[in-house]
Design an enzyme around this catalytic site. Structure first.
Site, PDB file in Angstrom:
ATOM      1  N   GLY A  14       0.826  -1.172   0.153  1.00 53.72           N
ATOM      2  CA  GLY A  14       0.121  -0.240   0.003  1.00 53.72           C
ATOM      3  C   GLY A  14       0.920   1.313  -0.097  1.00 53.72           C
ATOM      4  O   GLY A  14       0.392   2.351  -0.485  1.00 53.72           O
ATOM      5  N   GLY A  16       4.203   1.458  -1.358  1.00 53.12           N
ATOM      6  CA  GLY A  16       5.168   1.622  -2.245  1.00 53.12           C
ATOM      7  C   GLY A  16       5.783   0.200  -2.736  1.00 53.12           C
ATOM      8  O   GLY A  16       5.292  -0.707  -2.422  1.00 53.12           O
ATOM      9  N   VAL A  18       8.487  -2.908  -3.438  1.00 58.12           N
ATOM     10  CA  VAL A  18       9.720  -3.506  -2.779  1.00 58.12           C
ATOM     11  C   VAL A  18      10.330  -4.413  -3.592  1.00 58.12           C
ATOM     12  O   VAL A  18      10.021  -5.114  -4.344  1.00 58.12           O
ATOM     13  CB  VAL A  18       8.941  -4.346  -1.388  1.00 58.12           C
ATOM     14  CG1 VAL A  18      10.038  -5.001  -0.649  1.00 58.12           C
ATOM     15  CG2 VAL A  18       7.823  -3.778  -0.576  1.00 58.12           C
ATOM     16  N   LYS A  32      12.369  -0.570   0.285  1.00 57.90           N
ATOM     17  CA  LYS A  32      10.889  -0.289  -0.102  1.00 57.90           C
ATOM     18  C   LYS A  32      11.084   1.317  -0.603  1.00 57.90           C
ATOM     19  O   LYS A  32      11.594   2.070   0.011  1.00 57.90           O
ATOM     20  CB  LYS A  32      10.062  -0.084   1.337  1.00 57.90           C
ATOM     21  CG  LYS A  32       8.637   0.198   1.202  1.00 57.90           C
ATOM     22  CD  LYS A  32       7.969   0.709   2.494  1.00 57.90           C
ATOM     23  CE  LYS A  32       7.721  -0.419   3.150  1.00 57.90           C
ATOM     24  NZ  LYS A  32       7.029   0.002   4.453  1.00 57.90           N
ATOM     25  N   ASP A 126      -0.188  -2.223  13.726  1.00 54.36           N
ATOM     26  CA  ASP A 126      -0.568  -2.500  12.319  1.00 54.36           C
ATOM     27  C   ASP A 126      -0.198  -4.104  12.176  1.00 54.36           C
ATOM     28  O   ASP A 126       0.294  -4.649  11.323  1.00 54.36           O
ATOM     29  CB  ASP A 126      -0.153  -1.842  11.328  1.00 54.36           C
ATOM     30  CG  ASP A 126      -0.822  -2.284  10.049  1.00 54.36           C
ATOM     31  OD1 ASP A 126      -2.159  -2.748   9.931  1.00 54.36           O
ATOM     32  OD2 ASP A 126      -0.357  -2.068   8.904  1.00 54.36           O
TER      33      ASP A 126
END
Length: 542
Positions: A14, A16, A18, A32, A126
């Protein structure tokens, strides 16, 4: 560390893209690079800088260190050590839920990683299956993209929810202050996914999941018994009543023997393939350099205008605020209950239940194991009884149409006379069917009831098997006596009902062979149900 060689694109998240890369020092990294559109969004750079600070501040078991970063570059980037393993989401999607030994190792590893995060004064915020990497030496926690210091001012607008719906805590979903207990709630949700292949609040849109997180109870019925207790305590709605990470670690240590490979063979093979692929890429790169080929792997300056930030030693960890020492806790067991687990949100009115549907008891293993603990096995004898109940009228008509003259003597005659008194069998058969339905239903929900209910079920199942054994022998004797009153049928003119009765007779005879053993075992079971260890409430320290 001024440049990286990008070997392979790993994916896109979400925030960028990798890449798998190599630093100038030869270290494999996961790099990233933020989407340019995000980098230009107001306030994003501050948030990304917070991610970098959070990641640099965390070190310890189960975490992935930061190698380098630049938050001021035109395209901000972050490089961490590369772990050649799938995410938990990929492993469960491709190979199914993890077995119970792997679950305990996963629980302990994630709890230690979260402890390292919290010791740094941070809250991850998260934790979800895609942020857990599986490696041969244990799970690794990644992506502190929305982690922040517990006392840091939020950069987002008031009431804006940050996190993944279905895995965030109720207080986080409602925009309330978030503490380390929120990560414990997310840990319980992640463990549910690892054990069942689904989240504890199902699937649906973000608003639907957020509503369930706040107002509904999680679906964790499919978890193993001990894991059920730990996860249930992690998923309590009120943060002050959840397990602490210390208690989670104690439960994991109690159930994890720490022996052997912790991952199932398919997942371990996937890790080995990733490691082999990385070695092949490095070998190809080294070969191309030795041959002087112009087709070398892409050499990318991460930013031509800003030199990459060398992380150096991590910044000093903030001192945790002094807290009063907690009172001594009793011995922790993974079977600890969670009171108030079914309590509704405080703003809702009280809900009056006949019993708490999420309360569980500890059951002695013999209660539901073995043949007598599975009443549905009695269908092998119950089905022929039902067949005879349905065919009994026609059988009697056939017996009257083809009487045996003279009547049978001896045992056959006694059975024939017994066949005339069959008034008890229809109600007995119907009673056995009703009892079987009740026992089978109660067996599925037995752990949700009280100790008294479990003891009553164990005793009732023993009485049921005694009645079943008597009914099998009685129906066999009745059918034998009825057949003994009939004359031989000539010219193959045998009614269909007699063929069906012959099949029922053989099925009853086979069941009658095991009735002596079932009777003895049922008496033993009844004695244990009345006086032995059947069930007990799950209490702290149990």
């Amino acid at each position: 560390m001024g440049e990286f060689r990008l070997l392979l694109r790993l994916g896109e998240g979400g925030m960028g893209r990798v890449y798998l890369g190599r630093s100038s020092g030869g270290r494999a990294v996961a790099l990233k690079r933020v989407h340019p559109a995000l980098a230009a969004a107001p306030g994003f750079r501050e948030r990304f800088a917070r991610e970098v600070r959070a990641s640099q501040a965390v070190s310890g078991a189960g975490t992935v260190p930061v190698v380098a970063a630049d938050t001021d570059a035109p395209v901000p980037w972050l490089a961490t050590a590369y772990v050649p393993g799938p995410t938990l989401a990929e492993a469960v999607h491709d190979h199914g839920p993890l077995p119970e030994p792997a679950l305990w190792r996963l629980l302990g590893g994630l709890a230690r990683a979260l402890a390292a995060v919290h010791d740094s004064g941070l809250v991850h915020r998260d934790l979800k299956p895609s942020n857990v990497l599986l490696s041969q030496d244990g799970p690794r926690l990644i992506d502190f993209g929305i982690a922040r210091a517990a006392d840091e001012t939020a950069l987002t607008g008031t009431g804006l929810v940050i996190g993944s719906a279905g895995y965030i805590s109720p207080e986080q979903a409602e925009g309330e202050p978030v503490t380390a207990a929120s990560d414990v709630f997310a840990l319980g949700a992640v463990m549910t996914y690892a054990a069942t292949g689904r989240g504890p609040f199902g699937t649906g849109s973000g608003p639907e999941l957020l509503y369930r997180v706040v107002h509904k109870q999680p679906d964790i019925d499919d978890l193993p018994g001990a894991m059920w207790g730990v996860v249930g305590n992690c998923l309590i709605k009120r943060p002050e009543e959840r397990f602490t990470l210390d208690r989670v670690l104690a439960c994991a240590a109690e159930s994890d023997d720490g022996r052997g490979d912790w991952l199932p063979a398919p997942v371990a093979s996937a890790i080995a393939r990733k490691a082999e692929h990385l070695l092949n890429l490095e070998a190809e790169e080294e070969q191309s350099e030795n041959e002087g080929s112009t087709a070398t792997p892409t050499r990318v300056d991460v930013d031509a205008h800003h030199a990459p930030t060398r992380t150096g030693p991590p910044p000093a960890k903030p001192r945790p605020r002094p807290q009063p020492s907690p009172p001594p806790r009793p011995a922790v067991s993974p079977y600890a209950p969670y009171a108030a687990y079914a309590a509704p949100p405080s703003r809702q009115g009280p809900i009056h239940l006949r019993h708490d549907p999420l309360r569980r008891i500890w059951l002695a293993p013999w209660v539901q194991r073995g043949a007598l603990g599975r009443p549905l096995l009695s269908l092998f004898g119950l089905i022929p009884m039902v067949m005879l109940l349905l065919a009994s009228r026609r059988l009697k008509e056939v017996a009257r149409e083809h009487p045996l003259i003279p009547p049978a003597d001896g045992l056959a005659g006694d059975l024939a006379r017994f066949a005339d008194n069959d008034g008890l069998f229809p109600p007995l058969t119907l009673l056995l069917v009703a009892a079987l339905v009740w026992l089978a239903y109660r067996r599925r929900t037995l752990q949700r009831h009280t100790e008294r209910h479990a003891r009553a079920w164990a005793a009732a199942s023993a009485v049921y098997w005694l009645a079943w054994s008597a009914a099998v022998v009685g129906h066999l004797a009745w059918l034998t006596g009825l057949l003994a009153t009939m004359d031989d049928f000539k010219n193959g003119d045998v009614p269909t009902v007699l063929w069906l009765s012959a099949g029922a007779w053989m099925a009853l005879f086979a069941n009658a062979l095991v009735t002596p053993f079932a009777t003895v075992a049922a008496f033993v079971r009844l004695s244990r149900a009345l006086s032995g260890d059947v069930a007990r409430p799950v209490t702290n320290g149990a």
